[in-house]
Design a protein around this motif. Structure first.
Motif, PDB file in Angstrom:
ATOM      1  N   ILE A   1       0.838  -1.348  -0.149  1.00  0.00           N
ATOM      2  CA  ILE A   1      -0.081   0.039  -0.039  1.00  0.00           C
ATOM      3  C   ILE A   1       0.887   1.336  -0.042  1.00  0.00           C
ATOM      4  N   GLN A   2       1.898   1.311   0.898  1.00  0.00           N
ATOM      5  CA  GLN A   2       2.798   2.408   0.972  1.00  0.00           C
ATOM      6  C   GLN A   2       3.506   2.647  -0.375  1.00  0.00           C
ATOM      7  N   GLN A   3       3.868   1.770  -1.112  1.00  0.00           N
ATOM      8  CA  GLN A   3       4.597   1.778  -2.458  1.00  0.00           C
ATOM      9  C   GLN A   3       3.601   2.286  -3.250  1.00  0.00           C
ATOM     10  N   PHE A   4       2.435   1.723  -3.493  1.00  0.00           N
ATOM     11  CA  PHE A   4       1.421   2.237  -4.628  1.00  0.00           C
ATOM     12  C   PHE A   4       1.270   3.449  -4.272  1.00  0.00           C
ATOM     13  N   ALA A   5       0.943   4.046  -2.765  1.00  0.00           N
ATOM     14  CA  ALA A   5       0.537   5.256  -2.524  1.00  0.00           C
ATOM     15  C   ALA A   5       1.826   6.344  -3.105  1.00  0.00           C
ATOM     16  N   LYS A   6       2.951   5.797  -2.987  1.00  0.00           N
ATOM     17  CA  LYS A   6       4.238   6.633  -3.247  1.00  0.00           C
ATOM     18  C   LYS A   6       3.922   6.874  -5.123  1.00  0.00           C
ATOM     19  N   LEU A   7       3.673   5.972  -5.559  1.00  0.00           N
ATOM     20  CA  LEU A   7       3.663   5.986  -7.106  1.00  0.00           C
ATOM     21  C   LEU A   7       2.427   6.929  -7.417  1.00  0.00           C
ATOM     22  N   THR A   8       1.398   6.591  -6.922  1.00  0.00           N
ATOM     23  CA  THR A   8       0.190   7.822  -7.295  1.00  0.00           C
ATOM     24  C   THR A   8       0.203   9.139  -6.652  1.00  0.00           C
ATOM     25  N   THR A   9       0.808   9.339  -5.941  1.00  0.00           N
ATOM     26  CA  THR A   9       1.342  10.678  -5.256  1.00  0.00           C
ATOM     27  C   THR A   9       2.312  11.337  -6.102  1.00  0.00           C
ATOM     28  N   ALA A  10       3.191  10.574  -6.654  1.00  0.00           N
ATOM     29  CA  ALA A  10       4.179  11.225  -7.349  1.00  0.00           C
ATOM     30  C   ALA A  10       3.570  11.541  -8.894  1.00  0.00           C
ATOM     31  N   ILE A  11       2.642  10.467  -9.447  1.00  0.00           N
ATOM     32  CA  ILE A  11       1.808  11.057 -10.482  1.00  0.00           C
ATOM     33  C   ILE A  11       1.031  12.086 -10.381  1.00  0.00           C
ATOM     34  N   ARG A  12       0.293  12.370  -9.177  1.00  0.00           N
ATOM     35  CA  ARG A  12      -0.590  13.627  -8.858  1.00  0.00           C
ATOM     36  C   ARG A  12       0.146  14.805  -8.761  1.00  0.00           C
ATOM     37  N   THR A  13       1.220  14.624  -8.263  1.00  0.00           N
ATOM     38  CA  THR A  13       2.030  16.204  -7.800  1.00  0.00           C
ATOM     39  C   THR A  13       3.254  16.280  -8.274  1.00  0.00           C
ATOM     40  N   GLU A  14       3.834  15.511  -9.175  1.00  0.00           N
ATOM     41  CA  GLU A  14       5.211  15.622  -9.724  1.00  0.00           C
ATOM     42  C   GLU A  14       5.391  15.472 -11.052  1.00  0.00           C
ATOM     43  N   PRO A  15       5.202  16.441 -11.925  1.00  0.00           N
ATOM     44  CA  PRO A  15       5.042  16.309 -13.517  1.00  0.00           C
ATOM     45  C   PRO A  15       6.583  15.762 -13.890  1.00  0.00           C
ATOM     46  N   THR A  16       7.630  15.834 -13.189  1.00  0.00           N
ATOM     47  CA  THR A  16       8.860  15.373 -13.952  1.00  0.00           C
ATOM     48  C   THR A  16       8.938  14.165 -13.667  1.00  0.00           C
TER      49      THR A  16
END
Length: 425
Positions: free
Chosen positions: A138-153
């Protein structure tokens, strides 16, 4: 703000929305179908879809369904830039979080195979020789989706790593779902995913004329439907009214649309039932704070209140914003006609900025015909809420759909000029 299921502020508007009722239109299909369903739900942003979906969630849960609901734009996607892989990762994250009792080894294996590629993007220090617990997944998928949402690069880099492996992720998810189905709590018998706020995805048109909406909901429809459970996706309203309408029907069934509350008939005459529902909506919102009479003590007259309701166009978000703006301009009750007019002027100015120069004539034509064309120009005006959709049933029970310009636009000089030019030609 959306209302939770069972909230006393909720007003039933089925009769003034052309007999649209989510518990029947979507809920019965889920409960009665012998096969898994994947359905689309649409409407204007702010028209009340989330409130209706929360009602659907509550009703399904009372009827032995286990519902995984999530608002995708809160933690998982950037509505300004979305691709299919983003939605799949969001579904994975929320399924894991809601179904911790299931065997997540298939997803753990998939993630372990990807961690070497993703470790720099995730900044993870996980040891690959140790099993991935469900909490770590859960933690790793949360990191992925958070990065997709907030980090364009980082967004595109993650997609490039995940996209070639979406089919294997779907396979792993379905193994996880199969185990979860056997372990649903409290006698639940069906699993349902509701992915909300995908209707907010901003349209982006490619050089070939196709949009990201088409890439997601058409090109990837097989993958969107591939999870072995019932699914409801919200979809942009401009997608519903496109040349792809029959493809959406064939791929997902008939999409369900939540229209605005009708406040006028097509001929411009007053629709009393709609106005009454809007007044009741405002009354329910203020009842917890005061027992003053809405028409004589909160507003200075019935006419002032009804003017505010008409100017909302039956669009719920504007109804609440107009009322709030009028309250903000009031130091002492009742709310005056002047305060309401100032509120109308403030929101009207927003709509004026939303209309591009080449769109005024189109708006004038729709206002005259109550019909829309099947092109990107009309779809853009639907997406921006400059055009509103209404539905009603005639005495024979036949459903009619029609469109009009948002009433806040009617008195704008550029719109009046466009109407005059239309009449002259």
């Amino acid at each position: 703000m959306p209302l939770p299921a069972g909230d006393s502020k909720y007003v039933e508007c089925r009769e003034v929305r052309g007999d649209v009722e989510i518990l029947q239109d979507l809920g019965k299909s889920i409960r009665r179908s012998r096969e898994l369903t994947c359905q689309l739900y649409s409407g204007y942003r702010g028209t009340g879809k989330t409130t209706e979906l929360l009602r659907l969630k509550d009703d399904l849960e009372k009827k032995n369904c286990f519902v995984v609901y999530f608002a995708a734009d809160v933690e998982d996607i950037s509505t300004q830039d979305v691709q299919y892989a983003d939605i799949l990762l969001a579904c994975t994250r929320h399924l894991l979080a809601h179904l911790k009792q299931a065997n997540s080894k298939p997803i753990a294996d998939w993630l372990s195979d990807r961690l070497q590629d993703l470790k720099d993007l995730l900044l993870t220090d996980i040891k690959l020789d140790k099993p991935l617990t469900i909490e770590l997944q859960i933690q790793q998928f949360a990191k992925l989706t958070t990065a997709i949402r907030t980090e364009p690069t980082q967004r595109q880099k993650i997609r490039e790593k995940v996209e070639p492996h979406t089919e294997t992720l779907i396979k792993a998810l379905n193994e996880f779902i199969a185990d979860a189905q056997q372990k649903l709590p409290n006698g639940k018998t069906q699993l349902v995913i509701i992915a909300d706020n995908l209707d907010r995805i901003v349209p982006i048109f490619r050089d070939n004329g196709r949009s990201n909406h088409e890439e997601i909901f058409l090109d990837r429809h097989e993958q969107l439907k591939a999870l072995n459970c019932h699914i409801v996706y919200t979809v942009p309203i401009s997608m519903i009214y496109s040349r792809w309408a029959t493809d959406l029907k064939d791929n997902y069934g008939i999409p369900k649309v939540l229209p605005s509350v009708m406040v006028l008939y097509r001929d411009g005459s007053r629709y009393e039932a709609g106005i009454t529902k809007l007044k009741e909506t405002i009354k329910r919102r203020i009842e917890p704070y005061t027992d003053l009479d809405l028409e004589t003590q909160i507003f200075e007259s019935k006419e002032v209140l009804e003017q505010l309701c008409r100017m909302s166009g039956g669009y719920m978000r504007d109804l609440i914003q107009l009322a709030q703006e009028a309250i903000n301009r009031t130091d002492q009750l009742p709310i005056s006609a002047k305060a309401v007019q100032r509120a109308i002027a403030e929101v009207r100015e927003v709509y004026q900025r939303a209309v591009e120069e080449n769109q005024w004539q189109t708006l004038a034509q729709v206002h005259k015909t109550k019909e829309i064309g099947n092109d990107n120009l009309h779809r853009s005006l639907l997406f921006s809420r400059c055009l509103l959709e209404y539905r009603y049933l005639n005495q024979k029970g036949e459903k009619y759909t029609w469109y009009d310009v948002h009433p806040l636009i009617w008195e704008l000089p550029k719109f009046q000029d466009a109407l005059k030019q239309s009449d002259d030609t």
